[in-house]
Enzyme design. Structure first.
Site, PDB file in Angstrom:
ATOM      1  N   ASP A   1       0.884  -0.993   0.206  1.00 22.67           N
ATOM      2  CA  ASP A   1      -0.095   0.029  -0.038  1.00 22.67           C
ATOM      3  C   ASP A   1       0.849   1.386  -0.021  1.00 22.67           C
ATOM      4  O   ASP A   1       1.603   1.292  -0.902  1.00 22.67           O
ATOM      5  CB  ASP A   1      -0.982  -0.055   1.343  1.00 22.67           C
ATOM      6  CG  ASP A   1      -1.984   0.979   1.191  1.00 22.67           C
ATOM      7  OD1 ASP A   1      -3.212   0.655   0.683  1.00 22.67           O
ATOM      8  OD2 ASP A   1      -1.885   1.973   2.125  1.00 22.67           O
TER       9      ASP A   1
ATOM     10  N   HIS B   1      -6.850  -7.145   0.470  1.00 26.20           N
ATOM     11  CA  HIS B   1      -5.804  -6.162   0.462  1.00 26.20           C
ATOM     12  C   HIS B   1      -4.695  -6.208   1.442  1.00 26.20           C
ATOM     13  O   HIS B   1      -3.603  -6.217   1.007  1.00 26.20           O
ATOM     14  CB  HIS B   1      -6.423  -4.738   0.560  1.00 26.20           C
ATOM     15  CG  HIS B   1      -5.497  -3.706   0.644  1.00 26.20           C
ATOM     16  ND1 HIS B   1      -4.685  -3.254  -0.550  1.00 26.20           N
ATOM     17  CD2 HIS B   1      -5.224  -2.777   1.583  1.00 26.20           C
ATOM     18  CE1 HIS B   1      -3.934  -2.042  -0.411  1.00 26.20           C
ATOM     19  NE2 HIS B   1      -4.260  -1.756   0.974  1.00 26.20           N
TER      20      HIS B   1
END
Length: 299
Positions: free
Chosen positions: A102, A269
Site C-alpha cells: 500500500d 488487500h
C-alpha cells in the site's frame, strides 16, 4: 522465524525526525514498509518467518505509529524514501532489499527509482504506481478509492471530519478491504486505531495523500517514460481486489521495470496479515541471495 526470534524495537534519529521500527534475525537486510491504516506491526508474522535468513527491518513511516509527525515538512514519497534510506544507513546497511504494501509500496518503488545504488530487489504489494492510478481514474476509482480524494482534500477538512470518529474510519478500512471472514487481532486493531487519535498523525497522513495527487504524480509522470526501476521487481496483489479487477498489474509494472514477475494471491488487500505464510514463501524465493551485479561488487 519462530516465537523464539522476537522483533526488537528501535528508534533512529534522522535529519527529518525520529523513525521507530523493529528488527530481527541475521543475514541480508530486508526493509519492510507498511500501508494505511497500519504501522510496522502489520509485518510481524512475515518478519518472524523470514528472520532465520534475513535481517528484517520493519519501520513506521513518518507520521505513522511511533515515528515523528512534524507538521511543516515534505510528505512526498521522495522525501519519505530518502528518510528510510537514511535509517538503513544509520543501521549500517548500504545495500538492501525492500518490500512495501500500500503506501509503503509507493515509498519502496520511489526509493528504487531515486536510490538505485541502494536497492537490490523490490517487492510491491497490491498497488499500481500512483500516476497510473490517477491517469486511468474513472467512476470505479472515484468510489472504490474514495480515500485518496477524502484524505487528499484541502486542509483542514479531512482532519476535522476524522476527529469526530477516527475509530470508525479505521475499522471501516480494515473490515471492507480485507477478505470476508478475516479478523484482525485486537492488539493490532488497537494500535492502528490509536494513531488516528493523534491530530498530528492524522494531519501527516493527509499530507501524504495531498502529495500523492501533486508531487508524487508529477514525479511519476516525469520518470515513467524512461522505465526507471533498474532492479528485479516482484509484484503481488489480491486476487479479489481492485488491482486485479481494474488493471493488468504485470503489464503496468512492465512499463516501469524490465525485470518484473508476480501473481495474484488469495486474500484481501492486507496480504501480509491475511496470508503471511504465502507472502513469506514468495519473499523467500524472490529475495534468495544472488550475486550483486554492480561492477566491482564483492561476490
Amino acid at each position: 522465524m519462530t516465537a523464539a526470534r522476537p522483533l526488537h524495537p528501535f528508534d533512529v534519529d534522522t535529519t527529518v525526525g525520529r523513525i521507530h521500527g523493529a528488527r530481527a534475525g541475521a543475514g541480508p537486510p530486508l526493509l519492510l514498509l507498511h500501508g494505511l491504516p497500519q504501522t510496522h506491526l502489520m509485518w510481524s508474522a512475515v518478519a518472524r518467518q523470514l528472520a532465520d535468513r534475513y535481517t528484517v527491518i520493519a519501520t513506521d513511516l513518518r507520521g505513522y505509529g511511533h515515528s515523528a509527525a512534524p507538521e511543516s515538512t515534505d510528505y512526498s514519497m521522495r522525501s519519505l524514501a530518502a528518510e528510510q534510506v537514511e535509517v538503513m544507513t544509520r543501521l549500517g546497511f548500504d545495500r538492501f532489499h525492500v518490500a512495501g504494501h500500500d503506501r509503503g509500496a509507493r515509498c519502496a518503488y520511489r526509493m528504487a527509482i531515486d536510490h538505485p545504488e541502494r536497492v537490490r530487489r523490490l517487492a510491491v504489494l497490491d498497488i499500481i504506481p500512483t500516476a497510473d492510478a490517477f491517469d486511468s481514474a474513472d467512476h470505479r476509482f472515484a468510489l472504490g478509492f474514495w480515500v485518496w480524494s477524502f484524505l487528499g482534500a484541502p486542509a483542514p477538512i479531512p482532519e476535522r471530519l476524522l476527529a469526530g470518529d477516527p475509530h470508525s474510519f479505521v475499522d471501516h478500512l480494515l473490515e471492507t478491504w480485507a477478505a470476508p471472514g478475516f479478523t484482525f487481532p485486537e492488539d493490532a486493531r488497537a494500535a492502528y486505531r490509536a494513531q488516528f487519535d493523534d491530530p498530528a498523525r492524522v494531519h501527516a497522513i493527509c499530507e501524504q495523500y495531498r502529495c500523492a495527487a501533486t508531487t508524487d504524480t508529477a514525479l511519476d509522470r516525469a520518470d515513467r517514460p524512461r522505465r526507471p526501476i533498474e532492479c528485479p521487481t516482484l509484484v503481488l496483489w489480491s486476487a479479489s481486489g481492485a488491482v486485479d479487477q481494474w488493471y493488468d498489474p504485470l503489464a503496468v509494472w512492465g512499463r516501469w521495470a524490465a525485470d518484473v514477475a508476480g501473481e495474484a494471491l488469495p486474500g484481501g488487500h492486507f496480504l501480509p496479515e491475511e496470508v503471511p505464510d504465502v507472502v513469506a514463501e514468495q519473499f523467500r524465493a524472490f529475495f534468495a541471495e544472488v550475486p550483486d551485479s554492480r561492477p566491482g561488487a564483492p561476490q
